[in-house]
Design an enzyme around this catalytic site. Structure first.
Site, PDB file in Angstrom:
ATOM      1  N   ASP A 195      -8.793   3.701  -3.678  1.00  0.00           N
ATOM      2  CA  ASP A 195      -9.895   3.924  -2.745  1.00  0.00           C
ATOM      3  C   ASP A 195     -11.112   4.498  -3.458  1.00  0.00           C
ATOM      4  O   ASP A 195     -11.240   5.714  -3.645  1.00  0.00           O
ATOM      5  CB  ASP A 195      -9.454   4.862  -1.619  1.00  0.00           C
TER       6      ASP A 195
ATOM      7  N   ASP B 242       0.834  -1.195   0.000  1.00  0.00           N
ATOM      8  CA  ASP B 242       0.000   0.000   0.000  1.00  0.00           C
ATOM      9  C   ASP B 242       0.876   1.256   0.000  1.00  0.00           C
ATOM     10  O   ASP B 242       2.059   1.214   0.313  1.00  0.00           O
ATOM     11  CB  ASP B 242      -0.886  -0.030   1.245  1.00  0.00           C
TER      12      ASP B 242
ATOM     13  N   GLU C 149       2.780   6.944  -2.555  1.00  0.00           N
ATOM     14  CA  GLU C 149       2.528   8.137  -3.366  1.00  0.00           C
ATOM     15  C   GLU C 149       2.981   9.424  -2.668  1.00  0.00           C
ATOM     16  O   GLU C 149       3.407  10.365  -3.328  1.00  0.00           O
ATOM     17  CB  GLU C 149       1.031   8.271  -3.678  1.00  0.00           C
TER      18      GLU C 149
END
Length: 739
Positions: A500, A435, A438
């Site tokens: 998401d 995960d 970024e």
């Protein structure tokens, strides 16, 4: 980023100097080098006090031409992407310089620079004109600090660069009449990029904005070529937007490099693009099965996990992977790579018990070390964390209190992080959800001296590569991650999921758009959160998303604050899960063949219609349907009432579930219950149909059936490859099938 005020004028505070002529054209070491003054040279005095741009053309691969535009060449070394194909030595290239100008040939792709005034650089492939860069197409641009730049991102970058006048180089390439642009990574807006301004800068922005987790400065057009901008930092694209006749891409600094990649269609372009950037790894067959997650902020322990697994078994729902999200570690300790002993006192025993049930295990990780993690001080003392220019560790409180970032440019830090993962693999963990990646800051110093702006997107590549390597160590081939962030080359480390999304039909549709856009960047394997991530979907959304999820390359139930087990919604959701999960298991011989094709040629498993049918103008804008492999068309249902509108290309098609045969070349409107959707097989297909519905990694040859669909002629062969590598070719007589 826009530099002009309409067609004729520059914005106030913007100055531009353009390549005005090809003054000198020379050959050096297989490269075509052009001196391009920013004024037409009429007298010797014109050569004084005048910037010159140097344009260099080279041929790294057949069908690929690299273009480098430079102002001052004495800056730091070029920090481009890792491009494995640059080592190819089989390129066939030729340079010709004559009175008309200079020509570089790479296979059938030809670049021609016209000599003299009136700058002209054109590209042709096998006699077809592709695109050109003509007057005012190459520019060196200075922007006064008083000019309000386009958006918060550019303001942030300006501050990082020092806040003074900003220097940019841009290239504009002509768009022909009817020319359409696709790609540029995972983008959740319209699939066709014409008219859009796109900033390639990885961000954690969800699926409902212009931001993207996976920014890939590569686009494909329907005119037989693609463009890769070899710049890992911020690239600003204006796609038929600032100048509606051109695509413009701009970067800061003194150097701009890009590649023109030709092909007879998007499939061949992707094949050459992935020859340059690397091919996707082949995910193990077990990864194509059902992934069930704990979800994000839910409460769970081993008893909860077992209740979910038991529920799947009791309801005859196939399950391949169980995923433990963030809270397998103790709160505030992310990441310390230790199971929270309060809820998982016997992790080795638990993992062994899960393996005994035939399951693989995935756990969540990220590249951050929270201040309370026992590993924080260890990493700080070892110099493994990203530092500020003053030498202090870079920290902030978003996500985890006082968190720092592992500096993967430091080989020792990379090894340290990998060793933590190796400990989990030794415990029995089979794969990792990688995960984040970024939110990478600019006010830092990297161990290897990389420019902070260039490392922002590249960080995701280094992070996922480090994790992927650990998994490859087990037996060399059984590696797969579940990654969120990526850039050029990230497709080499599958699988990626769409980030998401909200739990709505609208978000379901935008999620598909993001996946189809990403497919144009060589990403062969893709997934998403069935039911959406944010919020709890109503049963209708959840059931429609189930069908979409199991007709994607990879299928995962995951959410934020609520569980995603089907029986939590209604009993029909259980039946929908059974129908489509078992259908996917039956399709595994076909899907695994599509996966092998992706690993060898770069063709994605889920193919946008414009990629699969490039010569059918009716498919150009379609982003609510796709081809699953070469022969199956899928149109997910984005409505509670089951109404769906979609297009079938020319030819005959048979509904896989009902056997109804219809003619293509037209639009259809259908209404489907929750256990159905438009899933059509094209005429003449020989579909290998597996015998098992309980798991994806079985012997595909044992009990294999060939489902032969009407409309073909002669005989057809289909090759079926087992997960263990055993391959058999089967033939069928198509003319025996009439209905």
């Amino acid at each position: 980023m826009r530099f002009t005020d309409g067609f004729w004028q520059l914005r106030e505070g913007v100055s531009a100097l353009y390549a005005r002529e090809a003054r000198d054209i020379a050959e050096s070491e297989g490269r075509l080098i052009v001196t391009a003054p920013t004024k037409v040279i009429e007298t010797r005095g014109d050569t004084l006090n005048r910037p010159v741009l140097t344009v260099t053309l080279d041929a790294p691969l057949d069908g690929v031409i690299g273009v480098t535009i430079e102002h001052h060449t004495g800056g730091r070394a070029h920090e481009g992407f890792d491009l494995p194909g640059l080592g190819n030595t089989d390129t066939t290239s030729e340079i010709v310089i004559d009175g008309a100008g200079g020509t570089l040939r790479s296979g059938t792709l030809v670049a021609h620079v016209r000599a003299g005034a009136g700058w002209s650089l054109s590209f042709d492939d096998d006699g077809r004109h592709l695109t050109s860069a003509d007057e005012k197409s190459i520019a060196m641009i200075d922007v006064d600090p008083s000019v309000a730049l386009d958006g918060q991102l550019e303001d942030q970058l300006r501050t990082h660069r020092g806040g003074g006048a900003q220097r940019y180089l841009h290239q504009q390439l002509a768009l022909g009449v009817g020319e359409l642009v696709y790609g540029l990574g995972e983008r959740f807006g319209p699939l066709v990029k014409n008219g859009q301004s796109i900033e390639t800068w990885n961000a954690d922005g969800g699926t409902s904005s212009e931001q993207a987790y996976k920014n890939v400065p590569f686009y494909v057009t329907n005119r037989g070529y693609g463009i890769l901008v070899d710049h890992p930092g911020h690239v600003s694209f204006e796609v038929g937007s600032e100048n509606v006749e051109r695509v413009q891409f701009a970067v800061s600094g003194e150097r701009l490099r890009y590649y023109v990649i030709a092909g007879s269609g998007p499939r061949e372009i992707l094949e050459r693009y992935t020859a340059l950037t690397g091919r996707p790894a082949l995910p193990p067959a077990w990864s194509f099965g059902t992934w069930l997650s704990t979800s994000f902020t839910t409460d769970y322990d081993e008893q909860t996990v077992n209740s979910f697994i038991d529920g799947f078994a009791e309801r005859d729902l196939p399950l391949s992977v169980f995923h433990f999200d963030c809270f397998w570690m103790r709160e505030f300790n992310w990441c310390d790579f230790e199971w929270d002993p309060r809820v998982f006192p016997d992790p080795e025993g638990m993992l062994a018990r899960l393996h005994a049930r035939g399951l693989r295990v995935s756990v969540w990780v990220n590249p951050y070390i929270g201040q309370r993690s026992p590993l924080f001080e260890e990493a700080r003392a070892g110099g493994y964390l990203l530092r500020r220019p003053d030498g202090s560790v870079w920290q902030w409180d978003m996500w985890q209190a006082g968190m720092a970032i592992v500096d993967f440019t430091n080989p020792a830090a990379r090894t340290w992080y990998q060793d933590k993962l190796r400990g989990l693999v030794a415990q029995g963990v089979d794969t990792f959800k990688t995960d984040f990646g970024e939110r990478v800051p600019l006010d830092v110093q990297w161990y290897d001296g990389s420019a902070p702006e260039g490392m922002h997107n590249r960080f995701a590549q280094l992070y996922n590569e480090a994790v992927f390597e650990v998994l490859q160590e087990r037996d060399g081939t059984d590696a797969v991650v579940f990654a969120r962030s990526a850039t050029v080359g990230g497709h080499r480390f599958p699988v990626h999921w769409g980030g998401d999304s909200a739990s709505t039909f609208v978000s379901m549709a935008e999620t598909l758009r993001g996946g189809l856009s990403l497919a144009f960047g060589g990403f062969g394997f893709w997934s998403h959160d069935i039911g959406g991530f944010e919020g709890t979907p109503d049963p209708a959304v959840f059931k429609r998303w189930i069908a979409f999820g199991f007709l994607s390359s990879h299928s995962r139930f995951h959410g934020s604050r609520s569980y995603r087990v089907p029986w939590a919604f209604d009993e029909e959701a259980v039946e929908v899960t059974r129908v489509f999960s078992q259908l996917k298991m039956r399709l595994m011989p076909y899907l695994y063949a599509a996966a092998l094709e992706s690993a060898t040629s770069g063709a994605p498993v889920m193919r946008p219609m414009a990629l699969a049918y490039p010569h059918d103008p009716a498919v150009a804008y379609l982003d609510r349907q796709y081809m699953l492999g070469a022969d199956i068309l899928v149109a997910p249902v984005f409505s509670a009432d089951g109404e769906v509108e979609f297009y079938l290309p020319e030819g005959g098609w048979t509904h896989l579930l009902t056997g109804e045969r219809v003619s293509g070349g037209s639009w259809r409107r259908e209404r489907h219950g929750f256990t159905s959707l438009p899933i059509y097989v094209r005429d003449g297909t020989v579909l290998p149909w597996g015998a098992r519905v309980d798991r994806p990694d079985y012997d595909y040859h044992d009990g294999l059936q060939l489902r032969v669909f009407a409309g073909g002629t002669g005989t057809a062969a289909v090759t079926v490859t087992n997960p263990d590598g055993r391959t058999e070719t089967y033939t069928a007589d198509l003319e025996e099938i009439t209905a």
